[in-house]
Design an enzyme around this catalytic site. Structure first.
Site, mmCIF file in Angstrom:
data_model
loop_
_atom_site.group_PDB
_atom_site.id
_atom_site.type_symbol
_atom_site.label_atom_id
_atom_site.label_comp_id
_atom_site.label_asym_id
_atom_site.label_seq_id
_atom_site.Cartn_x
_atom_site.Cartn_y
_atom_site.Cartn_z
ATOM 1 N N LYS A 20 -17.640 22.218 24.678
ATOM 2 C CA LYS A 20 -16.630 21.936 23.658
ATOM 3 C C LYS A 20 -16.720 22.975 22.523
ATOM 4 O O LYS A 20 -17.695 23.744 22.455
ATOM 5 C CB LYS A 20 -16.852 20.515 23.129
ATOM 6 C CG LYS A 20 -16.715 19.418 24.198
ATOM 7 C CD LYS A 20 -16.915 18.049 23.547
ATOM 8 C CE LYS A 20 -17.105 16.946 24.558
ATOM 9 N NZ LYS A 20 -17.319 15.630 23.893
ATOM 10 N N TYR A 60 -8.338 13.388 27.919
ATOM 11 C CA TYR A 60 -9.010 12.176 27.434
ATOM 12 C C TYR A 60 -8.111 10.942 27.522
ATOM 13 O O TYR A 60 -8.330 9.977 26.787
ATOM 14 C CB TYR A 60 -9.490 12.392 25.996
ATOM 15 C CG TYR A 60 -10.809 13.146 25.892
ATOM 16 C CD1 TYR A 60 -11.949 12.730 26.598
ATOM 17 C CD2 TYR A 60 -10.931 14.254 25.054
ATOM 18 C CE1 TYR A 60 -13.153 13.405 26.496
ATOM 19 C CE2 TYR A 60 -12.153 14.929 24.948
ATOM 20 C CZ TYR A 60 -13.260 14.493 25.674
ATOM 21 O OH TYR A 60 -14.467 15.157 25.557
ATOM 22 N N ASN A 123 -20.937 16.395 20.254
ATOM 23 C CA ASN A 123 -21.981 16.318 21.290
ATOM 24 C C ASN A 123 -21.883 17.446 22.328
ATOM 25 O O ASN A 123 -22.442 17.362 23.410
ATOM 26 C CB ASN A 123 -22.024 14.930 21.922
ATOM 27 C CG ASN A 123 -20.745 14.570 22.636
ATOM 28 O OD1 ASN A 123 -19.840 15.400 22.753
ATOM 29 N ND2 ASN A 123 -20.657 13.348 23.141
ATOM 30 N N HIS A 126 -18.881 18.236 27.814
ATOM 31 C CA HIS A 126 -18.224 17.183 28.597
ATOM 32 C C HIS A 126 -18.640 17.326 30.061
ATOM 33 O O HIS A 126 -18.770 18.437 30.560
ATOM 34 C CB HIS A 126 -16.697 17.326 28.509
ATOM 35 C CG HIS A 126 -15.995 16.476 29.522
ATOM 36 N ND1 HIS A 126 -15.713 15.150 29.286
ATOM 37 C CD2 HIS A 126 -15.577 16.729 30.796
ATOM 38 C CE1 HIS A 126 -15.141 14.628 30.374
ATOM 39 N NE2 HIS A 126 -15.043 15.575 31.295
ATOM 40 N N GLU A 137 -10.024 15.897 36.878
ATOM 41 C CA GLU A 137 -10.276 16.874 35.805
ATOM 42 C C GLU A 137 -10.282 18.305 36.346
ATOM 43 O O GLU A 137 -9.762 19.214 35.698
ATOM 44 C CB GLU A 137 -11.596 16.537 35.094
ATOM 45 C CG GLU A 137 -11.464 15.254 34.269
ATOM 46 C CD GLU A 137 -12.760 14.707 33.689
ATOM 47 O OE1 GLU A 137 -12.697 13.668 33.016
ATOM 48 O OE2 GLU A 137 -13.842 15.306 33.918
HETATM 49 P P1 IDP Z 1 -18.866 11.084 27.582
HETATM 50 O O1 IDP Z 1 -18.429 12.401 26.967
HETATM 51 O O2 IDP Z 1 -20.350 10.924 27.531
HETATM 52 O O3 IDP Z 1 -18.284 10.866 28.959
HETATM 53 P P2 IDP Z 1 -16.896 9.158 26.615
HETATM 54 O O4 IDP Z 1 -17.162 7.712 26.344
HETATM 55 O O5 IDP Z 1 -16.079 9.511 27.808
HETATM 56 O O6 IDP Z 1 -18.302 9.918 26.632
HETATM 57 O O7 IDP Z 1 -16.215 9.734 25.305
HETATM 58 C C1 IDP Z 1 -15.648 11.030 25.314
HETATM 59 C C2 IDP Z 1 -16.034 11.744 24.047
HETATM 60 O O8 IDP Z 1 -15.495 11.025 22.931
HETATM 61 C C3 IDP Z 1 -17.537 11.786 23.758
HETATM 62 O O9 IDP Z 1 -18.198 12.838 24.432
HETATM 63 C C4 IDP Z 1 -17.544 11.987 22.267
HETATM 64 O O10 IDP Z 1 -17.296 13.354 21.931
HETATM 65 C C5 IDP Z 1 -16.349 11.164 21.829
HETATM 66 N N1 IDP Z 1 -16.770 9.829 21.395
HETATM 67 C C6 IDP Z 1 -17.187 8.804 22.183
HETATM 68 N N2 IDP Z 1 -17.506 7.735 21.440
HETATM 69 C C7 IDP Z 1 -17.277 8.083 20.157
HETATM 70 C C8 IDP Z 1 -17.417 7.411 18.910
HETATM 71 O O11 IDP Z 1 -17.817 6.259 18.838
HETATM 72 N N3 IDP Z 1 -17.073 8.116 17.794
HETATM 73 C C9 IDP Z 1 -16.628 9.396 17.828
HETATM 74 N N4 IDP Z 1 -16.484 10.068 18.976
HETATM 75 C C10 IDP Z 1 -16.803 9.432 20.124
HETATM 76 MG MG MG Z 2 -16.330 10.536 29.562
#
Ligand code: IDP
Ligand code: MG
Length: 162
Positions: A20, A60, A123, A126, A137
């Site tokens: 990202k 997303y 984080n 992805h 994807e």
């Molecule tokens: P993942 O990336 O581990 O698959 P997902 O639940 O699919 O996690 O969420 C996608 C992305 O959304 C996460 O990587 C993160 O960047 C963001 N995200 C998920 N939960 C939160 C939150 O509670 N607050 C802000 N951003 C979030």
């Molecule tokens: Mg995810």
């Protein structure tokens, strides 16, 4: 020997991995690629691009009801992203292990997010969460001709021949 090769081919999977904008800006491209490469997974597609907000919303789409959806899509489209396809036995599930938990506060040390990120909104990486999302994807981010089929010299050392 032929049977082994067929069995090996049948186990092959592909997953979509993206660095990202925060990972790119923090200079972590090589570090992240190295972790997948050293494990023994094979890079079969890679490009750098700035996704549009509409494209980020498609990527997303499963999260569109979540309160952070808009900010997440704004962020993904805010700068260059490295889009990749990695291939290997078990790469979808193990790729998620290499990445670590969604919230870096809960990611184990040794994982990409555990070692290199601090908060969930930044984080850095992805990874597809299952075979169906991996397929969707990869199709969203890559044209078939952008993916390369090849045998890596190290494969016989990574998977064995007998
Ligand atoms: P993942 O990336 O581990 O698959 P997902 O639940 O699919 O996690 O969420 C996608 C992305 O959304 C996460 O990587 C993160 O960047 C963001 N995200 C998920 N939960 C939160 C939150 O509670 N607050 C802000 N951003 C979030
Ligand atoms: Mg995810």
């Amino acid at each position: 020997m032929l049977q082994d090769q067929e069995a090996h081919a049948a186990e092959m999977e592909r997953t979509f991995i993206a660095i990202k904008p925060d990972g790119v800006q923090r200079g972590l491209i090589a570090e992240i690629i190295a972790r997948f490469e050293r494990k023994g997974f094979k890079l079969v597609g890679i490009k750098i691009l700035v996704p549009s907000k509409e494209f980020a919303e498609k990527h997303y789409h499963d999260l569109k009801e979540r309160p952070f959806f808009n900010g997440l899509c704004e962020f993904l489209s805010s700068g260059p992203v490295i889009a990749m396809v990695w291939e290997g036995e078990g790469v979808i599930k193990y790729g998620r292990k290499l990445i670590g938990a969604t919230d870096p506060q809960k990611s184990e040390p040794g994982t990409i997010r555990g070692d290199l990120a601090v908060v969930v909104g930044r984080n850095i990486i992805h990874g597809s969460d299952g075979p169906e999302t991996a397929k969707d994807e990869i199709n969203l981010w890559f044209k078939p001709e952008e993916l390369v089929n090849y045998t890596h010299n190290a494969e016989k050392w990574i998977y064995g021949e007998n």
